[in-house]
Design an enzyme around this catalytic site. Structure first.
Site, PDB file in Angstrom:
ATOM      1  N   LYS A  13      17.954  61.476  70.467  1.00  0.00           N
ATOM      2  CA  LYS A  13      19.420  61.560  70.622  1.00  0.00           C
ATOM      3  C   LYS A  13      20.087  62.064  69.337  1.00  0.00           C
ATOM      4  O   LYS A  13      20.929  62.947  69.383  1.00  0.00           O
ATOM      5  CB  LYS A  13      20.020  60.174  70.967  1.00  0.00           C
ATOM      6  CG  LYS A  13      19.499  59.566  72.245  1.00  0.00           C
ATOM      7  CD  LYS A  13      20.214  58.261  72.574  1.00  0.00           C
ATOM      8  CE  LYS A  13      20.019  57.162  71.557  1.00  0.00           C
ATOM      9  NZ  LYS A  13      18.631  56.647  71.448  1.00  0.00           N
ATOM     10  N   ARG A  88      25.425  50.996  75.346  1.00  0.00           N
ATOM     11  CA  ARG A  88      24.057  50.498  75.531  1.00  0.00           C
ATOM     12  C   ARG A  88      24.011  49.373  76.545  1.00  0.00           C
ATOM     13  O   ARG A  88      22.923  48.866  76.830  1.00  0.00           O
ATOM     14  CB  ARG A  88      23.520  49.991  74.194  1.00  0.00           C
ATOM     15  CG  ARG A  88      22.667  51.006  73.424  1.00  0.00           C
ATOM     16  CD  ARG A  88      22.355  50.378  72.087  1.00  0.00           C
ATOM     17  NE  ARG A  88      21.130  50.783  71.484  1.00  0.00           N
ATOM     18  CZ  ARG A  88      21.040  51.657  70.477  1.00  0.00           C
ATOM     19  NH1 ARG A  88      22.101  52.280  70.045  1.00  0.00           N
ATOM     20  NH2 ARG A  88      19.868  51.908  69.931  1.00  0.00           N
ATOM     21  N   ARG A 127       8.514  58.137  61.809  1.00  0.00           N
ATOM     22  CA  ARG A 127       9.825  58.709  61.476  1.00  0.00           C
ATOM     23  C   ARG A 127      10.215  58.419  60.025  1.00  0.00           C
ATOM     24  O   ARG A 127      10.058  57.300  59.546  1.00  0.00           O
ATOM     25  CB  ARG A 127      10.850  58.110  62.438  1.00  0.00           C
ATOM     26  CG  ARG A 127      12.245  58.597  62.264  1.00  0.00           C
ATOM     27  CD  ARG A 127      13.028  58.421  63.517  1.00  0.00           C
ATOM     28  NE  ARG A 127      13.511  57.054  63.707  1.00  0.00           N
ATOM     29  CZ  ARG A 127      14.385  56.723  64.649  1.00  0.00           C
ATOM     30  NH1 ARG A 127      14.836  57.632  65.499  1.00  0.00           N
ATOM     31  NH2 ARG A 127      14.783  55.479  64.771  1.00  0.00           N
ATOM     32  N   ARG A 160      13.100  53.635  58.231  1.00  0.00           N
ATOM     33  CA  ARG A 160      14.072  52.635  58.673  1.00  0.00           C
ATOM     34  C   ARG A 160      13.379  51.294  58.846  1.00  0.00           C
ATOM     35  O   ARG A 160      12.278  51.230  59.386  1.00  0.00           O
ATOM     36  CB  ARG A 160      14.684  53.072  60.009  1.00  0.00           C
ATOM     37  CG  ARG A 160      15.902  53.938  59.837  1.00  0.00           C
ATOM     38  CD  ARG A 160      16.384  54.479  61.147  1.00  0.00           C
ATOM     39  NE  ARG A 160      16.576  53.477  62.207  1.00  0.00           N
ATOM     40  CZ  ARG A 160      17.187  53.723  63.354  1.00  0.00           C
ATOM     41  NH1 ARG A 160      17.674  54.940  63.594  1.00  0.00           N
ATOM     42  NH2 ARG A 160      17.317  52.798  64.267  1.00  0.00           N
ATOM     43  N   ARG A 171      12.702  46.738  70.507  1.00  0.00           N
ATOM     44  CA  ARG A 171      13.797  47.675  70.829  1.00  0.00           C
ATOM     45  C   ARG A 171      13.561  48.379  72.165  1.00  0.00           C
ATOM     46  O   ARG A 171      14.494  48.626  72.929  1.00  0.00           O
ATOM     47  CB  ARG A 171      13.954  48.708  69.703  1.00  0.00           C
ATOM     48  CG  ARG A 171      14.623  48.093  68.476  1.00  0.00           C
ATOM     49  CD  ARG A 171      14.363  48.906  67.228  1.00  0.00           C
ATOM     50  NE  ARG A 171      14.994  50.189  67.224  1.00  0.00           N
ATOM     51  CZ  ARG A 171      14.522  51.266  66.568  1.00  0.00           C
ATOM     52  NH1 ARG A 171      13.406  51.183  65.882  1.00  0.00           N
ATOM     53  NH2 ARG A 171      15.171  52.393  66.606  1.00  0.00           N
TER      54      ARG A 171
HETATM   55  P1  AMP Z   1      20.142  53.227  66.678  1.00  0.00           P
HETATM   56  O1  AMP Z   1      20.267  53.901  65.354  1.00  0.00           O
HETATM   57  O2  AMP Z   1      21.066  53.823  67.714  1.00  0.00           O
HETATM   58  O3  AMP Z   1      18.715  53.129  67.156  1.00  0.00           O
HETATM   59  O4  AMP Z   1      20.658  51.713  66.472  1.00  0.00           O
HETATM   60  C1  AMP Z   1      20.027  50.842  65.549  1.00  0.00           C
HETATM   61  C2  AMP Z   1      20.417  49.397  65.872  1.00  0.00           C
HETATM   62  O5  AMP Z   1      21.835  49.253  65.747  1.00  0.00           O
HETATM   63  C3  AMP Z   1      20.084  48.921  67.288  1.00  0.00           C
HETATM   64  O6  AMP Z   1      18.745  48.468  67.417  1.00  0.00           O
HETATM   65  C4  AMP Z   1      21.101  47.794  67.456  1.00  0.00           C
HETATM   66  O7  AMP Z   1      20.707  46.628  66.743  1.00  0.00           O
HETATM   67  C5  AMP Z   1      22.334  48.364  66.753  1.00  0.00           C
HETATM   68  N1  AMP Z   1      23.185  49.153  67.688  1.00  0.00           N
HETATM   69  C6  AMP Z   1      23.458  50.486  67.628  1.00  0.00           C
HETATM   70  N2  AMP Z   1      24.262  50.851  68.636  1.00  0.00           N
HETATM   71  C7  AMP Z   1      24.507  49.740  69.361  1.00  0.00           C
HETATM   72  C8  AMP Z   1      25.245  49.467  70.548  1.00  0.00           C
HETATM   73  N3  AMP Z   1      25.908  50.425  71.215  1.00  0.00           N
HETATM   74  N4  AMP Z   1      25.257  48.182  71.020  1.00  0.00           N
HETATM   75  C9  AMP Z   1      24.628  47.190  70.362  1.00  0.00           C
HETATM   76  N5  AMP Z   1      23.879  47.377  69.260  1.00  0.00           N
HETATM   77  C10 AMP Z   1      23.816  48.638  68.749  1.00  0.00           C
END
Ligand code: AMP
Length: 214
Positions: A13, A88, A127, A160, A171
């Site tokens: 994404k 999400r 990554r 990360r 996740r």
């Molecule tokens: P990402 O970079 O999108 O993979 O997000 C990393 C982490 O941020 C996720 O595993 C969640 O803990 C938190 N996070 C990001 N976006 C959301 C969302 N829309 N709702 C809830 N938690 C989020």
């Protein structure tokens, strides 16, 4: 143009959002990036989010909905935006719908980038990201010329914290339990397009662009 990119962690994404940003000059709105920046700056938001992010769990809906409500009214989002990692949950999707209705706006396309679980795990464990410019690499599929160093700006590459194997499994489960219901949610609204997320970045981008450019 207002887009939502759906897809499991590691589906691409963020990578595809950056390509859309450069072609269409609309901002990428990533709740993950916003939360990571808050965490780095040790703001109250960052401190609250850290416990959830470290475990691979979702940050509570009211927190991320608040972030999005503030972000979407900013000047640069008037011309459109690419939502990356939001919504999400169905609750977040409903809140987004309400917010956009109030702004007299609507989502044009929801693109679901599909990649099998085994490939997702391979992608996530390898990554690496540049801490200075945010460029993405992969230790096997897209390694930098010099290990640990960004080709573009010579910044240091980091992994990360939530890309550890145990957190990745959590996740992916969170994704299938809480985010996958959004597929039916947007399908029933007639706005969902499934995108095959396997192939080169360029191949995947042309699949996405074929949908959004018409
Ligand atoms: P990402 O970079 O999108 O993979 O997000 C990393 C982490 O941020 C996720 O595993 C969640 O803990 C938190 N996070 C990001 N976006 C959301 C969302 N829309 N709702 C809830 N938690 C989020």
């Amino acid at each position: 143009m207002r887009l939502i990119l759906l897809g499991a962690p590691g589906a691409g994404k963020g990578t595809q959002a950056k390509k859309l940003v450069s072609k269409y000059t609309i901002p990428q709105v990533s709740t993950g990036d916003i939360l990571r920046a808050a965490l780095k700056d040790e703001t109250a938001l960052g401190v609250k989010a850290k416990a959830y992010m470290d475990k691979g769990e979702l940050v509570p809906d009211e927190v991320v909905i608040g972030i999005i409500k503030e972000r979407l009214v900013q000047e640069d989002c008037k011309v459109g935006f690419i939502l990356d990692g939001f919504p999400r949950t169905v609750n977040q999707a409903n809140a987004l719908e309400d917010t956009l209705n109030k702004l007299d706006q609507a989502i044009d396309h929801v693109l679901e980038i599909n990649v099998g679980n085994e490939e997702l795990v391979d992608r996530l464990t390898g990554r690496r990201t540049c801490k200075d410019c945010g460029a993405g690499y992969h230790v096997s599929f897209n390694p930098p010329a010099k290990e640990g160093t960004c080709d573009k700006c010579k910044g240091k590459l980091y992994q990360r914290e939530d890309d550890s194997e145990a957190t990745i499994v959590a996740r992916l489960k969170v994704y299938s339990d809480q985010t996958l219901p959004l597929t039916d949610y947007y399908k029933s609204k007639g706005r969902l397009t499934a995108i095959d997320g396997v192939g080169s970045e360029e191949e995947i981008f042309s699949r996405i662009d074929a949908v959004v450019s018409c």
